[in-house]
Scaffold this active site. Structure first.
Site, PDB file in Angstrom:
ATOM      1  N   GLY A   9     -54.852  19.313   4.942  1.00  0.00           N
ATOM      2  CA  GLY A   9     -53.816  19.611   3.967  1.00  0.00           C
ATOM      3  C   GLY A   9     -52.715  18.584   4.064  1.00  0.00           C
ATOM      4  N   GLY A  14     -48.949  24.089   6.804  1.00  0.00           N
ATOM      5  CA  GLY A  14     -49.135  25.139   7.802  1.00  0.00           C
ATOM      6  C   GLY A  14     -50.274  24.907   8.772  1.00  0.00           C
ATOM      7  N   GLU A  86     -53.463  17.290  14.414  1.00  0.00           N
ATOM      8  CA  GLU A  86     -53.282  15.862  14.099  1.00  0.00           C
ATOM      9  C   GLU A  86     -54.610  15.103  14.179  1.00  0.00           C
ATOM     10  OE1 GLU A  86     -50.542  15.037  12.819  1.00  0.00           O
ATOM     11  OE2 GLU A  86     -49.114  16.519  13.566  1.00  0.00           O
ATOM     12  N   SER A  87     -55.685  15.715  13.692  1.00  0.00           N
ATOM     13  CA  SER A  87     -57.017  15.116  13.828  1.00  0.00           C
ATOM     14  C   SER A  87     -57.215  13.874  12.968  1.00  0.00           C
ATOM     15  CB  SER A  87     -58.102  16.149  13.538  1.00  0.00           C
ATOM     16  OG  SER A  87     -58.029  16.590  12.211  1.00  0.00           O
ATOM     17  N   CYS A 143     -45.745  20.689  -4.039  1.00  0.00           N
ATOM     18  CA  CYS A 143     -45.043  19.414  -4.143  1.00  0.00           C
ATOM     19  C   CYS A 143     -43.560  19.616  -3.863  1.00  0.00           C
ATOM     20  CB  CYS A 143     -45.257  18.827  -5.542  1.00  0.00           C
ATOM     21  SG  CYS A 143     -44.367  17.280  -5.825  1.00  0.00           S
ATOM     22  N   CYS A 146     -41.835  19.099  -7.649  1.00  0.00           N
ATOM     23  CA  CYS A 146     -42.116  19.828  -8.895  1.00  0.00           C
ATOM     24  C   CYS A 146     -42.836  21.161  -8.702  1.00  0.00           C
ATOM     25  CB  CYS A 146     -42.919  18.950  -9.850  1.00  0.00           C
ATOM     26  SG  CYS A 146     -44.648  18.759  -9.366  1.00  0.00           S
ATOM     27  N   CYS A 181     -47.473  15.988  -5.298  1.00  0.00           N
ATOM     28  CA  CYS A 181     -48.617  15.951  -6.209  1.00  0.00           C
ATOM     29  C   CYS A 181     -48.867  14.488  -6.600  1.00  0.00           C
ATOM     30  CB  CYS A 181     -48.335  16.806  -7.447  1.00  0.00           C
ATOM     31  SG  CYS A 181     -47.027  16.148  -8.504  1.00  0.00           S
TER      32      CYS A 181
END
EC number: 2.7.1.21
Length: 191
Positions: A9, A14, A86-87, A143, A146, A181
């Site tokens: 993500g 999260g 943190e892969s 985002c 926005c 975005c």
């Protein structure tokens, strides 16, 4: 049967808090977890994962020469799950080691990280996790500007101006990076 998961993500989606939650759920059932994080991420302290909401936990740091498989195979008792934060900073060989943990030790591995960098290019670790993971799961956030779904990361300099060139890795948090975005990545509404 164990699987290799890549949960990716943008910033602020999260990922770290999810690791802490998953670890808690395993431990609540008297199961053990092994937690790893990048050794180059020193925002808080090397060898710890730390969420933006203030929760923190010790983790084994991964450096270029770290053999994750060898560490896990020597943990007693055998962990029920391996978690990585943190892969995106993993190297190709590290991803192969994670697959070996799943395939030979039958331990599920859940790797969390960014998919793409501020130039919208894949990190090495993310690239190989996308190729070798059994399951891919997107973690979503909005985002910064926005409120559409954030799929990219915007880097800004010390003056708050967008940066689209430079070294791929520059450790930083909300002071230098924003989840955005596609539209706001191309034209961020920054004065």
């Amino acid at each position: 049967m164990a699987q290799l998961f890549f949960r990716y993500g943008s910033m602020n989606s999260g990922k770290t808090i999810e690791i802490l939650k998953v670890a808690h759920n395993y431990e609540e059932q008297n199961k053990t977890v092994a937690i790893f994080t990048s050794g180059i991420d020193d925002r808080d302290q090397v060898g710890f994962i730390s969420s933006r909401i203030g929760l923190k936990r010790e983790a084994t740091p991964i450096f270029s020469d770290t053999n994750i498989f060898e560490i896990v195979v020597n943990i007693k008792p055998k962990p029920n799950c391996v978690l990585l934060d943190e892969s995106q900073f993993l190297e190709k060989e590290h991803v192969f080691q994670l697959a070996k943990i799943v395939d030979e030790l039958n331990i599920p591995v859940i790797a969390y990280g960014l998919k793409n960098d501020f130039r919208n290019e894949l990190f090495e670790g993310s690239k190989y996790l996308l190729l070798y993971a059994d399951k891919l799961e997107e973690m979503k956030t909005i985002c910064w500007f926005c409120a559409k779904k954030a799929t990219m990361v915007l880097r800004v300099d010390d003056k708050g101006k967008p940066v689209y060139t430079g070294e791929q890795i520059m450790i930083g948090g909300n002071d230098h990076y924003y989840p955005v975005c596609r539209k706001c990545h191309a034209n961020p509404p920054i004065k």
